[in-house]
Design a protein around this motif. Structure first.
Motif, PDB file in Angstrom:
ATOM      1  N   GLN A 156     -60.120 -65.414 -46.981  1.00 21.47           N
ATOM      2  CA  GLN A 156     -60.041 -65.786 -48.442  1.00 21.47           C
ATOM      3  C   GLN A 156     -60.372 -67.000 -49.076  1.00 21.47           C
ATOM      4  N   ASP A 157     -60.335 -68.057 -47.631  1.00 21.05           N
ATOM      5  CA  ASP A 157     -60.285 -69.807 -48.341  1.00 21.05           C
ATOM      6  C   ASP A 157     -61.534 -69.487 -49.186  1.00 21.05           C
ATOM      7  N   ASP A 158     -62.693 -69.373 -48.561  1.00 19.19           N
ATOM      8  CA  ASP A 158     -64.206 -68.875 -48.108  1.00 19.19           C
ATOM      9  C   ASP A 158     -64.065 -68.493 -50.288  1.00 19.19           C
ATOM     10  N   ILE A 159     -64.146 -67.381 -50.173  1.00 23.37           N
ATOM     11  CA  ILE A 159     -64.070 -66.768 -51.214  1.00 23.37           C
ATOM     12  C   ILE A 159     -63.139 -67.388 -52.568  1.00 23.37           C
ATOM     13  N   GLN A 160     -62.366 -67.925 -52.366  1.00 26.60           N
ATOM     14  CA  GLN A 160     -61.379 -68.733 -52.944  1.00 26.60           C
ATOM     15  C   GLN A 160     -62.710 -69.641 -53.931  1.00 26.60           C
ATOM     16  N   GLY A 161     -62.837 -70.140 -52.927  1.00 25.41           N
ATOM     17  CA  GLY A 161     -64.039 -71.891 -52.846  1.00 25.41           C
ATOM     18  C   GLY A 161     -65.424 -71.350 -54.040  1.00 25.41           C
ATOM     19  N   ILE A 162     -65.626 -69.939 -53.536  1.00 23.71           N
ATOM     20  CA  ILE A 162     -67.158 -69.991 -54.002  1.00 23.71           C
ATOM     21  C   ILE A 162     -66.923 -69.537 -55.435  1.00 23.71           C
ATOM     22  N   LYS A 163     -65.451 -68.797 -55.853  1.00 23.43           N
ATOM     23  CA  LYS A 163     -65.540 -68.338 -56.802  1.00 23.43           C
ATOM     24  C   LYS A 163     -65.621 -69.431 -57.500  1.00 23.43           C
ATOM     25  N   ALA A 164     -64.444 -70.282 -56.972  1.00 27.51           N
ATOM     26  CA  ALA A 164     -64.168 -71.574 -57.915  1.00 27.51           C
ATOM     27  C   ALA A 164     -64.647 -72.147 -58.330  1.00 27.51           C
ATOM     28  N   LEU A 165     -65.963 -72.753 -58.003  1.00 27.25           N
ATOM     29  CA  LEU A 165     -67.563 -72.789 -57.777  1.00 27.25           C
ATOM     30  C   LEU A 165     -68.240 -72.965 -59.099  1.00 27.25           C
ATOM     31  N   TYR A 166     -68.770 -71.420 -58.810  1.00 28.04           N
ATOM     32  CA  TYR A 166     -69.045 -71.009 -60.247  1.00 28.04           C
ATOM     33  C   TYR A 166     -67.992 -70.374 -61.245  1.00 28.04           C
ATOM     34  N   ASN A 167     -67.034 -70.666 -61.143  1.00 30.36           N
ATOM     35  CA  ASN A 167     -66.369 -69.627 -62.054  1.00 30.36           C
ATOM     36  C   ASN A 167     -66.466 -68.683 -62.227  1.00 30.36           C
ATOM     37  N   LEU A 168     -65.829 -67.741 -61.093  1.00 29.19           N
ATOM     38  CA  LEU A 168     -66.276 -66.276 -60.983  1.00 29.19           C
ATOM     39  C   LEU A 168     -65.363 -65.410 -60.816  1.00 29.19           C
TER      40      LEU A 168
END
Length: 168
Positions: A156-168
């Motif tokens: 979940q930490d990886d998924i939250q990180g990529i979503k935060a980076l790309y505003n998903l």
């Protein structure tokens, strides 16, 4: 500026432009045929939690990302150190290079777990190709170390990180 939330870390300025969500990749050199499948699966896994698509290209076609097995000093300023130690490295967007240490022992799909899992390491390095830095969460794919025989998936930490980076 480093944006840190939860336990992931990203450089907010090192990311792919919104107009470039369809990334191409290519295997360079004598990339082992048996290593292509786990790398391709890792791209599919990142695609499942992002708006990115990844397509393999070949021959003389240009690509956004390149994957290659190399050893020792291979000309990018980050020489590998032989078996053990540094296993792989990738460059942040938009450089797109991913290198695996040819001197390390690799496995995939739970076969011969005496080496390092190519799928897990590919997931990790593709995270860097997309702009993620290391996480402090041990279960995260972006945690900076791997053990022999260890297999990991996105956390979940990886998924939250990529979503935060790309505003998903």
């Amino acid at each position: 500026m480093i944006h840190a939330a939860s336990h992931y870390s990203v450089y907010t300025w090192k990311k792919w432009e919104p107009s470039n969500r369809n990334l191409t990749y290519k295997f360079l050199g004598d990339f082992p045929e048996t290593a292509k499948f786990p790398a391709a699966l890792a791209f599919k896994r990142w695609a499942s939690v992002t708006q990115f698509t990844f397509s393999e290209v070949g021959g003389a076609e240009l690509s956004d990302l390149t994957l290659e097995f190399v050893r020792g000093d291979h000309g990018d300023g980050l020489p590998f150190d032989g078996e053990g130690g540094f296993l792989a490295h990738a460059f942040y967007p938009t450089d797109g290079r991913l290198h695996y240490d040819l001197d390390d022992k690799w496995f995939y799909l739970f076969i011969n777990k005496k080496g390092f899992d190519l799928w897990s390491l590919s997931l990790h390095e593709i995270g860097h190709l997309l702009g993620l830095q290391h996480s402090t969460v041990e279960t995260a794919i972006m945690y900076p170390t791997f053990s022999r025989g260890e297999t990991k998936d996105l956390d979940q930490d990886d998924i939250q990180g990529i979503k935060a980076l790309y505003n998903l």
